[in-house]
Design a protein around this motif. Structure first.
Motif, mmCIF file in Angstrom:
data_model
loop_
_atom_site.group_PDB
_atom_site.id
_atom_site.type_symbol
_atom_site.label_atom_id
_atom_site.label_comp_id
_atom_site.label_asym_id
_atom_site.label_seq_id
_atom_site.Cartn_x
_atom_site.Cartn_y
_atom_site.Cartn_z
ATOM 1 N N LEU A 1 0.642 -1.332 -0.065
ATOM 2 C CA LEU A 1 -0.137 0.074 0.085
ATOM 3 C C LEU A 1 0.835 1.346 0.015
ATOM 4 O O LEU A 1 0.465 2.171 -0.708
ATOM 5 C CB LEU A 1 -0.878 0.003 1.267
ATOM 6 C CG LEU A 1 -1.921 1.095 1.422
ATOM 7 C CD1 LEU A 1 -2.826 1.063 0.394
ATOM 8 C CD2 LEU A 1 -2.418 1.291 2.763
ATOM 9 N N VAL A 2 1.869 1.451 0.805
ATOM 10 C CA VAL A 2 2.873 2.187 1.068
ATOM 11 C C VAL A 2 3.620 2.802 -0.417
ATOM 12 O O VAL A 2 3.645 3.616 -0.929
ATOM 13 C CB VAL A 2 3.840 2.244 2.187
ATOM 14 C CG1 VAL A 2 4.868 3.470 2.153
ATOM 15 C CG2 VAL A 2 3.036 2.351 3.509
ATOM 16 N N VAL A 3 3.943 1.551 -0.912
ATOM 17 C CA VAL A 3 4.618 1.570 -2.230
ATOM 18 C C VAL A 3 3.760 1.998 -3.486
ATOM 19 O O VAL A 3 4.190 3.196 -4.136
ATOM 20 C CB VAL A 3 5.321 0.254 -2.432
ATOM 21 C CG1 VAL A 3 5.763 0.141 -4.082
ATOM 22 C CG2 VAL A 3 6.339 -0.455 -1.765
ATOM 23 N N ARG A 4 2.724 1.754 -3.406
ATOM 24 C CA ARG A 4 1.598 2.327 -4.436
ATOM 25 C C ARG A 4 1.420 3.847 -4.111
ATOM 26 O O ARG A 4 1.297 4.615 -5.086
ATOM 27 C CB ARG A 4 0.310 1.403 -4.109
ATOM 28 C CG ARG A 4 -0.554 1.696 -5.467
ATOM 29 C CD ARG A 4 -2.035 0.847 -5.337
ATOM 30 N NE ARG A 4 -1.507 -0.536 -5.181
ATOM 31 C CZ ARG A 4 -2.249 -1.294 -4.101
ATOM 32 N NH1 ARG A 4 -3.077 -0.651 -3.364
ATOM 33 N NH2 ARG A 4 -1.977 -2.588 -3.903
ATOM 34 N N GLU A 5 1.408 4.200 -2.978
ATOM 35 C CA GLU A 5 1.152 5.665 -2.315
ATOM 36 C C GLU A 5 2.422 6.421 -2.956
ATOM 37 O O GLU A 5 2.149 7.600 -3.713
ATOM 38 C CB GLU A 5 0.744 5.827 -1.006
ATOM 39 C CG GLU A 5 -0.707 5.387 -0.590
ATOM 40 C CD GLU A 5 -0.780 5.847 0.793
ATOM 41 O OE1 GLU A 5 -0.112 6.412 1.449
ATOM 42 O OE2 GLU A 5 -1.759 5.034 1.525
ATOM 43 N N VAL A 6 3.481 5.794 -2.864
ATOM 44 C CA VAL A 6 4.443 6.567 -3.259
ATOM 45 C C VAL A 6 4.640 6.554 -4.616
ATOM 46 O O VAL A 6 5.105 7.846 -5.188
ATOM 47 C CB VAL A 6 5.950 5.809 -2.556
ATOM 48 C CG1 VAL A 6 7.305 6.340 -3.317
ATOM 49 C CG2 VAL A 6 5.934 5.998 -1.042
ATOM 50 N N SER A 7 4.407 5.786 -5.412
ATOM 51 C CA SER A 7 4.564 5.766 -6.868
ATOM 52 C C SER A 7 3.534 6.810 -7.539
ATOM 53 O O SER A 7 3.561 7.445 -8.413
ATOM 54 C CB SER A 7 4.179 4.317 -7.546
ATOM 55 O OG SER A 7 2.986 3.660 -7.292
ATOM 56 N N GLU A 8 2.070 6.696 -6.900
ATOM 57 C CA GLU A 8 1.139 7.771 -7.069
ATOM 58 C C GLU A 8 1.949 9.262 -7.081
ATOM 59 O O GLU A 8 1.433 10.095 -7.767
ATOM 60 C CB GLU A 8 -0.024 7.486 -6.561
ATOM 61 C CG GLU A 8 -0.765 6.251 -7.034
ATOM 62 C CD GLU A 8 -1.813 5.944 -6.084
ATOM 63 O OE1 GLU A 8 -2.385 6.654 -5.216
ATOM 64 O OE2 GLU A 8 -2.780 4.929 -6.703
ATOM 65 N N LEU A 9 2.354 9.312 -5.913
ATOM 66 C CA LEU A 9 2.853 10.694 -5.416
ATOM 67 C C LEU A 9 4.100 11.201 -6.325
ATOM 68 O O LEU A 9 4.082 12.402 -6.848
ATOM 69 C CB LEU A 9 3.204 10.628 -4.089
ATOM 70 C CG LEU A 9 2.006 10.841 -2.904
ATOM 71 C CD1 LEU A 9 2.724 10.598 -1.458
ATOM 72 C CD2 LEU A 9 1.302 11.902 -3.031
ATOM 73 N N ASN A 10 4.671 10.233 -6.722
ATOM 74 C CA ASN A 10 5.815 10.323 -7.603
ATOM 75 C C ASN A 10 5.236 10.825 -9.165
ATOM 76 O O ASN A 10 5.741 11.696 -9.926
ATOM 77 C CB ASN A 10 6.789 9.195 -8.092
ATOM 78 C CG ASN A 10 7.735 9.103 -6.783
ATOM 79 O OD1 ASN A 10 8.292 10.034 -6.199
ATOM 80 N ND2 ASN A 10 8.242 7.894 -6.652
ATOM 81 N N PHE A 11 4.202 10.116 -9.614
ATOM 82 C CA PHE A 11 3.456 10.564 -10.833
ATOM 83 C C PHE A 11 2.955 11.847 -10.792
ATOM 84 O O PHE A 11 2.896 12.767 -11.592
ATOM 85 C CB PHE A 11 2.538 9.706 -11.172
ATOM 86 C CG PHE A 11 2.964 8.193 -11.932
ATOM 87 C CD1 PHE A 11 3.748 8.341 -12.746
ATOM 88 C CD2 PHE A 11 2.499 7.105 -11.340
ATOM 89 C CE1 PHE A 11 4.111 7.286 -13.591
ATOM 90 C CE2 PHE A 11 2.917 6.028 -11.963
ATOM 91 C CZ PHE A 11 3.844 5.943 -12.952
ATOM 92 N N LYS A 12 2.423 12.343 -9.615
ATOM 93 C CA LYS A 12 1.823 13.746 -9.248
ATOM 94 C C LYS A 12 2.909 14.716 -9.454
ATOM 95 O O LYS A 12 2.745 15.657 -10.104
ATOM 96 C CB LYS A 12 1.073 13.738 -8.062
ATOM 97 C CG LYS A 12 -0.387 13.124 -8.032
ATOM 98 C CD LYS A 12 -0.863 13.277 -6.697
ATOM 99 C CE LYS A 12 -2.214 12.637 -6.756
ATOM 100 N NZ LYS A 12 -2.859 12.717 -5.551
ATOM 101 N N ILE A 13 4.219 14.298 -8.699
ATOM 102 C CA ILE A 13 5.164 15.199 -8.808
ATOM 103 C C ILE A 13 5.729 15.382 -10.232
ATOM 104 O O ILE A 13 5.955 16.751 -10.674
ATOM 105 C CB ILE A 13 6.273 14.882 -7.998
ATOM 106 C CG1 ILE A 13 5.833 14.850 -6.604
ATOM 107 C CG2 ILE A 13 7.611 15.600 -8.232
ATOM 108 C CD1 ILE A 13 6.898 14.171 -5.535
ATOM 109 N N ILE A 14 5.774 14.508 -11.080
ATOM 110 C CA ILE A 14 6.170 14.476 -12.360
ATOM 111 C C ILE A 14 5.505 15.473 -13.211
ATOM 112 O O ILE A 14 5.616 16.291 -14.052
ATOM 113 C CB ILE A 14 6.361 13.037 -12.969
ATOM 114 C CG1 ILE A 14 7.412 12.485 -12.537
ATOM 115 C CG2 ILE A 14 6.626 13.159 -14.572
ATOM 116 C CD1 ILE A 14 7.773 11.039 -12.863
ATOM 117 N N ASP A 15 4.084 15.080 -13.034
ATOM 118 C CA ASP A 15 3.031 16.033 -13.652
ATOM 119 C C ASP A 15 3.093 17.510 -13.187
ATOM 120 O O ASP A 15 2.881 18.464 -14.186
ATOM 121 C CB ASP A 15 1.582 15.425 -13.338
ATOM 122 C CG ASP A 15 1.279 14.281 -13.985
ATOM 123 O OD1 ASP A 15 1.933 13.929 -15.112
ATOM 124 O OD2 ASP A 15 0.367 13.530 -13.747
#
Length: 178
Positions: free
Chosen positions: A84-98
């Motif tokens: 769950l934490v890994v998924r949240e981190v990857s989603e946050l990374n996508f948001k940062i890139i956007d």
């Protein structure tokens, strides 16, 4: 003015001293981890006592299976939390890139659209909106000048023909030819 640079021998001695301190710290950390591991094993894993009879052996197997089940449940729960934490981190990374705008935006082409077509594209086909831009304009009465009226009348060839009918019978001449 004094030169603030260190001599190469001083640099070398400082570097070797720093490396020696780092090696000592790493060695102390390894010893500390080994002590912690031994302490944990001593607390959580009692010494193995081999049973002498079949019943004692079966009881030991049951206890071990129960402990394995408990540990397996804990491992599964921790694994789910980690995923769950890994998924949240990857989603946050996508948001940062956007947010950084790393992706190159394609050049937009100019499209000629009427206001009605633009509203339909924005609102979708569910909403039927027609924009009559001329409906909201003020009505202005146009004054017709006499000169304009004469110029419009002259432009009509039928009127010219009728006007010339009284002059020497030219109208009759045109009618007989056709």
């Amino acid at each position: 003015m004094a030169d603030k640079r260190m001599s190469s021998s001083r640099k070398h001695s400082m570097k070797s001293a720093m490396l020696q301190v780092a090696m000592d710290l790493l060695a102390a950390e390894v010893v500390e981890k080994a002590e912690m591991r031994a302490k944990y094993m001593e607390e959580n894993c009692p010494p193995l006592v081999l049973p002498t009879s079949l019943e004692e052996l079966q009881e030991l197997c049951r206890e071990l299976h129960e402990k394995v089940d408990v540990v397996d449940e804990e491992r599964y729960d921790l694994e789910c939390k980690v995923n769950l934490v890994v998924r949240e981190v990857s989603e946050l990374n996508f948001k940062i890139i956007d947010l950084k705008g790393k992706f190159k935006r394609p050049p937009l082409k100019k499209v000629r659209m009427s206001a009605d077509a633009m509203l339909q594209a924005l609102l979708g086909s569910k909403h039927k909106v027609t924009m009559d831009l001329r409906a909201n304009l003020k009505q202005v009465k146009k004054e017709v000048k006499e000169e304009d009226k004469e110029l419009r009348d002259v432009g009509d060839w039928r009127k010219k023909l009728e006007d010339k009918a009284g002059m020497g019978g030219r109208k009759k001449m045109f009618e007989t030819e056709s």
